[in-house]
Design a protein around this motif. Structure first.
Motif, PDB file in Angstrom:
ATOM      1  N   THR A 123       0.854  -1.194   0.000  1.00 39.18           N
ATOM      2  CA  THR A 123       0.000   0.000   0.000  1.00 39.18           C
ATOM      3  C   THR A 123       0.883   1.235   0.000  1.00 39.18           C
ATOM      4  O   THR A 123       1.997   1.228   0.540  1.00 39.18           O
ATOM      5  N   ILE A 124       0.359   2.292  -0.636  1.00 38.69           N
ATOM      6  CA  ILE A 124       1.086   3.565  -0.678  1.00 38.69           C
ATOM      7  C   ILE A 124       0.101   4.707  -0.465  1.00 38.69           C
ATOM      8  O   ILE A 124      -1.090   4.593  -0.770  1.00 38.69           O
ATOM      9  N   SER A 125       0.600   5.787   0.068  1.00 36.90           N
ATOM     10  CA  SER A 125      -0.197   7.010   0.139  1.00 36.90           C
ATOM     11  C   SER A 125      -0.321   7.573  -1.274  1.00 36.90           C
ATOM     12  O   SER A 125       0.628   7.484  -2.063  1.00 36.90           O
ATOM     13  N   PRO A 126      -1.475   8.152  -1.651  1.00 35.93           N
ATOM     14  CA  PRO A 126      -1.636   8.693  -3.013  1.00 35.93           C
ATOM     15  C   PRO A 126      -0.548   9.697  -3.400  1.00 35.93           C
ATOM     16  O   PRO A 126      -0.172   9.767  -4.575  1.00 35.93           O
ATOM     17  N   ASP A 127      -0.015  10.438  -2.415  1.00 37.59           N
ATOM     18  CA  ASP A 127       1.015  11.417  -2.762  1.00 37.59           C
ATOM     19  C   ASP A 127       2.384  10.780  -3.036  1.00 37.59           C
ATOM     20  O   ASP A 127       3.333  11.466  -3.407  1.00 37.59           O
ATOM     21  N   LYS A 128       2.473   9.465  -2.850  1.00 35.35           N
ATOM     22  CA  LYS A 128       3.716   8.747  -3.154  1.00 35.35           C
ATOM     23  C   LYS A 128       3.645   8.041  -4.510  1.00 35.35           C
ATOM     24  O   LYS A 128       4.575   7.320  -4.883  1.00 35.35           O
ATOM     25  N   LEU A 129       2.555   8.251  -5.255  1.00 31.34           N
ATOM     26  CA  LEU A 129       2.330   7.483  -6.473  1.00 31.34           C
ATOM     27  C   LEU A 129       3.437   7.687  -7.502  1.00 31.34           C
ATOM     28  O   LEU A 129       3.907   6.721  -8.118  1.00 31.34           O
ATOM     29  N   ALA A 130       3.881   8.923  -7.702  1.00 32.04           N
ATOM     30  CA  ALA A 130       4.919   9.192  -8.708  1.00 32.04           C
ATOM     31  C   ALA A 130       6.227   8.496  -8.333  1.00 32.04           C
ATOM     32  O   ALA A 130       6.886   7.876  -9.191  1.00 32.04           O
ATOM     33  N   ASP A 131       6.613   8.565  -7.066  1.00 29.90           N
ATOM     34  CA  ASP A 131       7.837   7.895  -6.617  1.00 29.90           C
ATOM     35  C   ASP A 131       7.703   6.380  -6.775  1.00 29.90           C
ATOM     36  O   ASP A 131       8.655   5.699  -7.168  1.00 29.90           O
ATOM     37  N   PHE A 132       6.531   5.882  -6.475  1.00 32.58           N
ATOM     38  CA  PHE A 132       6.255   4.456  -6.595  1.00 32.58           C
ATOM     39  C   PHE A 132       6.414   4.007  -8.045  1.00 32.58           C
ATOM     40  O   PHE A 132       7.066   2.984  -8.323  1.00 32.58           O
ATOM     41  N   GLN A 133       5.849   4.759  -8.965  1.00 27.63           N
ATOM     42  CA  GLN A 133       5.913   4.382 -10.377  1.00 27.63           C
ATOM     43  C   GLN A 133       7.345   4.395 -10.901  1.00 27.63           C
ATOM     44  O   GLN A 133       7.725   3.558 -11.731  1.00 27.63           O
ATOM     45  N   LYS A 134       8.158   5.315 -10.411  1.00 24.36           N
ATOM     46  CA  LYS A 134       9.572   5.354 -10.818  1.00 24.36           C
ATOM     47  C   LYS A 134      10.301   4.090 -10.362  1.00 24.36           C
ATOM     48  O   LYS A 134      11.107   3.523 -11.106  1.00 24.36           O
ATOM     49  N   LEU A 135      10.021   3.649  -9.145  1.00 20.52           N
ATOM     50  CA  LEU A 135      10.676   2.444  -8.627  1.00 20.52           C
ATOM     51  C   LEU A 135      10.187   1.193  -9.355  1.00 20.52           C
ATOM     52  O   LEU A 135      10.964   0.262  -9.598  1.00 20.52           O
ATOM     53  N   VAL A 136       8.900   1.172  -9.707  1.00 19.93           N
ATOM     54  CA  VAL A 136       8.358   0.050 -10.492  1.00 19.93           C
ATOM     55  C   VAL A 136       9.107  -0.059 -11.814  1.00 19.93           C
ATOM     56  O   VAL A 136       9.517  -1.158 -12.234  1.00 19.93           O
ATOM     57  N   ALA A 137       9.310   1.072 -12.476  1.00 18.01           N
ATOM     58  CA  ALA A 137      10.016   1.075 -13.757  1.00 18.01           C
ATOM     59  C   ALA A 137      11.488   0.708 -13.567  1.00 18.01           C
ATOM     60  O   ALA A 137      12.060  -0.045 -14.370  1.00 18.01           O
ATOM     61  N   LYS A 138      12.105   1.227 -12.518  1.00 21.45           N
ATOM     62  CA  LYS A 138      13.537   0.979 -12.284  1.00 21.45           C
ATOM     63  C   LYS A 138      13.828  -0.500 -12.081  1.00 21.45           C
ATOM     64  O   LYS A 138      14.823  -1.025 -12.604  1.00 21.45           O
ATOM     65  N   TYR A 139      12.987  -1.193 -11.329  1.00 20.81           N
ATOM     66  CA  TYR A 139      13.262  -2.593 -10.997  1.00 20.81           C
ATOM     67  C   TYR A 139      12.519  -3.585 -11.885  1.00 20.81           C
ATOM     68  O   TYR A 139      12.662  -4.796 -11.714  1.00 20.81           O
ATOM     69  N   GLY A 140      11.748  -3.079 -12.833  1.00 19.69           N
ATOM     70  CA  GLY A 140      11.141  -3.931 -13.841  1.00 19.69           C
ATOM     71  C   GLY A 140      10.085  -4.886 -13.323  1.00 19.69           C
ATOM     72  O   GLY A 140       9.887  -5.970 -13.887  1.00 19.69           O
ATOM     73  N   VAL A 141       9.396  -4.506 -12.247  1.00 19.40           N
ATOM     74  CA  VAL A 141       8.352  -5.370 -11.705  1.00 19.40           C
ATOM     75  C   VAL A 141       6.997  -4.984 -12.278  1.00 19.40           C
ATOM     76  O   VAL A 141       6.796  -3.861 -12.741  1.00 19.40           O
ATOM     77  N   SER A 142       6.081  -5.930 -12.238  1.00 19.21           N
ATOM     78  CA  SER A 142       4.704  -5.656 -12.628  1.00 19.21           C
ATOM     79  C   SER A 142       3.958  -5.111 -11.419  1.00 19.21           C
ATOM     80  O   SER A 142       4.099  -5.625 -10.313  1.00 19.21           O
ATOM     81  N   ALA A 143       3.163  -4.062 -11.605  1.00 21.41           N
ATOM     82  CA  ALA A 143       2.391  -3.475 -10.509  1.00 21.41           C
ATOM     83  C   ALA A 143       0.985  -3.180 -10.999  1.00 21.41           C
ATOM     84  O   ALA A 143       0.802  -2.393 -11.929  1.00 21.41           O
ATOM     85  N   GLN A 144      -0.001  -3.818 -10.380  1.00 16.13           N
ATOM     86  CA  GLN A 144      -1.397  -3.585 -10.761  1.00 16.13           C
ATOM     87  C   GLN A 144      -2.142  -2.915  -9.606  1.00 16.13           C
ATOM     88  O   GLN A 144      -2.103  -3.414  -8.473  1.00 16.13           O
ATOM     89  N   SER A 145      -2.811  -1.816  -9.907  1.00 17.47           N
ATOM     90  CA  SER A 145      -3.656  -1.161  -8.910  1.00 17.47           C
ATOM     91  C   SER A 145      -4.902  -2.014  -8.704  1.00 17.47           C
ATOM     92  O   SER A 145      -5.620  -2.317  -9.659  1.00 17.47           O
ATOM     93  N   ILE A 146      -5.144  -2.430  -7.457  1.00 17.81           N
ATOM     94  CA  ILE A 146      -6.271  -3.345  -7.227  1.00 17.81           C
ATOM     95  C   ILE A 146      -7.265  -2.816  -6.195  1.00 17.81           C
ATOM     96  O   ILE A 146      -8.219  -3.520  -5.855  1.00 17.81           O
ATOM     97  N   GLY A 147      -7.064  -1.602  -5.679  1.00 19.85           N
ATOM     98  CA  GLY A 147      -8.058  -1.107  -4.741  1.00 19.85           C
ATOM     99  C   GLY A 147      -7.497  -0.082  -3.788  1.00 19.85           C
ATOM    100  O   GLY A 147      -6.431   0.517  -4.020  1.00 19.85           O
ATOM    101  N   LYS A 148      -8.219   0.128  -2.688  1.00 16.34           N
ATOM    102  CA  LYS A 148      -7.804   1.108  -1.689  1.00 16.34           C
ATOM    103  C   LYS A 148      -8.246   0.650  -0.307  1.00 16.34           C
ATOM    104  O   LYS A 148      -9.133  -0.202  -0.146  1.00 16.34           O
TER     105      LYS A 148
END
Length: 764
Positions: free
Chosen positions: A701-726
């Motif tokens: 889980t992440i805070s919505p204001d961390k979304l941009a940082d989260f997406q950068k790390l997803v791209a950096k490490y090449g993992v799959s990330a699916q938004s599934i809820g809140k």
């Protein structure tokens, strides 16, 4: 019988000699080997010494070829296998010593004392290395519990009580573990105990709590051999041999093979030994564990290429008229052998007297290589120490692929009916209440996990325990893991999966692994199908260790875990320890804030083989277990650790038994916060989407204001990330492809999760 009687019997009465050998767990060929080593018939005392040191439990005579597969050196390793425990460097002048061992057979006969002395024994293995124990863990396996299984309920309660009783009294927190239930363990439960301690990595003290590393050697001609700790009694005689045979009615009657522990005695022994070590006069130290005085003295002498003269009349005895045989093979608890520098013995005597313990000179280091035992002025045993400790025969066992594998692996999961959406709530509640998934709170609440005030993440709320290391800014994490059903269905995958899950669990609290220990619980290795499974499981562990750059620094092999009703599932347990960077925030599996976004990391496949879902819904323990992809596991590991270190994640929980929906429910229950889940899938079966146990996955889980940082790390490490809820206030809802299939209150899912095991044990 007298020594003379025995010599004449072994020479003159072949039938009786075979009976004696069988009682000692030795074969004719092994007896001939002993005769060749000694150049004569052994005395009864010598035969007993060889019988325990050449048992599987002590010598690993069937497993040594397999253990060579494991990587045992690495970046952090200061001490690998071969000592009482391994040691890894954690920096800043400190190191960790840890090991896991089994106490299976004793616990199956006398569960409280079997488990208690298992805890006591592994703790001694740690402080004999000079380390101060700071944490205990365990890995337990039982048959089915419930009102129809009173015997298993008794074993379960006894084992848990023994772990709690010993650990709580000695003041070492029990911080993590795992418990599984399967009919495979119906007549042979497993009790594996692990301990972690802190020691100096060098010679300069960094904190008054910790002393230098000590090893189990008997060096220095003329140095004295001191017996310290409790008196010797007749309990535990032939315990090592007892642990090296299959469980039967006959073995269950051998209650003398189960030791009796005294945690209060061990507490003062621990403090006295650590105080003595800090004086700098200790040459070597060894726990009198399996095989008692025989193993400790022969192993210490063998490591140092020296001899020992031991005077058994001086051994403190709890019972009258003990024979040399009994004294040398006794496994009475809370005892150590200490070698101190010549002329400085009084320092040791004073320290142990102050702690109210024996410190008695029972021998000295001598020239040569013999362990010589003297009683009432006569030599009752004189054998090369190395022949006991290191020269047991090593067997290359025959191997055959188990007959059942093809049958169980070729089950076509796709031919099974998919889950009906209307069944989803019912299946989820069943999974949350199955003992393998349900909360173990009723167990870990019996353990004092806060004593010593180092525990940062307590049991039950995260995927691994986290502790601080007093006197430093270090934080460490630890876990024990194994899915034995996977190992049954495919031993290689099961071995690899045990390591992979342990790495994921550490990653979910932000820890990098620095060393592993293993407890290889298997059936009779002399049966080719069992040995084939063991080799494949070891290969899986070895490959995973290399993939994750983690060495096996210590461990234990427990064989002959079977009865007339059959073998246990192959159960290669991994204990893993890691380090957390000082600035890393504390993180758990609990949802943190309403409004946080929930993501699944990693991709789901139709991998239903070996799952808890398949067992619950279709009553099947079949199929091929989930595939292990080391590269994807490493990507996930690095993503999780770096995301936690950079304060991007609010929570993290790996996906294992029960799959996605179960993990989401667990995080909701643990946090008392709800979840609103929306899933989309056109390629997956519904049951796979919800309950597959595909590896290399986690929910975060992440805070919505961390979304941009989260997406950068997803791209950096090449993992799959699916938004599934809140995260939401209270309800737990799941929608798939626009249709709501779960709508439950937190109270309902929590009731199933927390109360399942207590209800089974109470019969309600």
């Amino acid at each position: 019988m007298t020594e003379l009687d025995f010599k004449q019997t072994i020479a003159d009465t072949k039938a009786f000699s075979k009976k004696v050998l069988k009682e000692h767990g030795l074969t004719d060929a092994e007896y001939k080997r002993i005769h060749k080593i000694l150049g004569r018939h052994p005395t009864i005392t010598e035969l007993g010494m060889y019988s325990v040191l050449w048992s599987e439990h002590c010598s690993y005579k069937h497993s040594k070829p397999l253990l060579k597969m494991f990587p045992t050196t690495g970046k952090y390793v200061l001490q690998g296998p071969g000592e009482n425990a391994g040691i890894v460097d954690i920096g800043n002048g400190l190191a960790l010593s840890f090991k896991i061992e089994s106490h299976n057979h004793p616990s199956a006969v006398e569960p409280y004392q079997g488990a208690a002395t298992g805890v006591g024994g592994i703790i001694r293995d740690i402080f004999t290395m000079g380390a101060r124990p700071i944490a205990s863990l365990n890995s337990l396996r039982f048959g089915s519990i419930g009102q129809d299984n009173p015997r298993m309920n008794y074993l379960f309660n006894g084992v848990v009580g023994g772990i709690a009783g010993y650990g709580n009294c000695i003041g070492i927190p029990t911080v993590a573990g795992e418990i599984y239930f399967s009919d495979s363990y119906g007549t042979n439960i497993l009790v594996n105990a692990m301990c972690v301690g802190v020691v100096q990595s060098g010679n300069e003290p960094v904190d008054k709590l910790y002393g230098p590393i000590v090893r189990g050697k008997a060096a220095g001609i003329g140095n004295k051999v001191l017996y310290v700790g409790a008196d010797t009694g007749r309990d535990g005689i032939h315990g090592a041999t007892f642990a090296s045979v299959e469980i039967s009615k006959e073995t269950e009657e051998k209650r003398s093979s189960v030791q009796v522990g005294d945690p209060f005695k061990e507490k003062v022994l621990l403090e006295a030994c650590l105080e003595l070590i800090k004086t700098g006069i200790v040459v070597g130290m060894q726990d009198m564990g399996a095989a008692g005085l025989t193993s400790s003295t022969s192993e210490m002498a063998s490591r140092s290429n020296s001899g020992i003269d031991m005077y058994l009349d001086k051994v403190p005895q709890r019972e009258k008229n003990m024979t040399p045989y009994e004294m040398l093979l006794s496994e009475s608890q809370e005892r150590m052998v200490v070698i101190v520098e010549k002329g400085k013995e009084q320092i040791a005597y004073d320290i142990f007297q102050r702690w109210g313990l024996h410190a008695v000179e029972i021998g000295e280091i001598v020239e040569g290589d013999k362990l010589r035992c003297i009683f009432q002025g006569e030599i009752v045993a004189e054998v090369p120490a190395r022949s006991l400790a290191d020269d047991a025969p090593v067997y290359e066992c025959e191997e055959t692929e188990p007959y059942y594998l093809q049958q169980v692996q070729e089950v076509k999961i796709e031919t099974l009916s998919d889950l009906d959406k209307a069944q989803t709530e019912t299946v989820l509640l069943k999974l949350l209440s199955t003992p393998n998934i349900a909360s173990k709170r009723c167990v870990y609440e019996q353990y004092d996990h806060m004593v010593q005030t180092n525990t940062s993440v307590a049991p039950g709320i995260a995927d691994a325990a986290v502790l601080r290391v007093k006197g430093s800014d270090k934080k460490i994490a630890m876990t024990t893991d194994c899915n034995a059903r996977y190992a049954y269905l495919d031993p290689y995958t099961g071995g690899a999966a045990a390591m992979a899950e342990a790495v994921r669990n550490l990653a979910c609290v932000g820890a990098r692994p620095i060393g592993a220990t293993d407890c290889l619980n298997f059936a009779n290795p002399e049966k080719p199908e069992n040995f084939w499974s063991m080799r494949r499981a070891c290969q899986g562990i070895a490959d995973a260790c290399r993939a994750f750059e983690t060495a096996i620094i210590s461990g234990n092999v427990s064989m002959y875990n079977e009865s007339a009703l059959g073998p246990i599932y192959p159960t290669p347990v991994i204990g893993l320890v890691g380090v957390i960077e000082p600035h890393t925030p504390r993180i758990t599996a609990q949802f943190q804030n309403v409004g946080d976004l929930i993501f699944q990391i990693g991709e789901t496949s139709n991998a239903l083989g070996g799952t808890e879902y398949l067992k619950i819904q279709h009553d099947m323990e079949l199929g091929f277990p989930p595939h292990i992809d080391f590269e994807k596991e490493k990507q996930l590991q690095e993503f999780l650790i770096n995301s936690i270190e950079q304060c991007v994640l609010s929570s993290a929980h790996d996906l294992s038994e029960g799959g996605l929906l179960t993990a989401l429910a667990e995080s909701a229950i643990l946090s008392d916060k709800g979840a609103e889940i929306q899933l989309m899938s056109n390629k997956l079966r519904l049951d796979a989407l919800l309950f597959a146990e595909t590896q290399a996955r986690a929910i975060v889980t992440i805070s919505p204001d961390k979304l941009a940082d989260f997406q950068k790390l997803v791209a950096k490490y090449g993992v799959s990330a699916q938004s599934i809820g809140k995260v939401v206030d209270s309800s737990f809802t799941v929608t798939t492809n626009g249709t709501k299939i779960v709508d439950l209150s937190l109270e309902k899912i929590a009731d199933k999760y927390y109360n399942a095991i207590p209800k089974l044990l109470s019969g309600k």
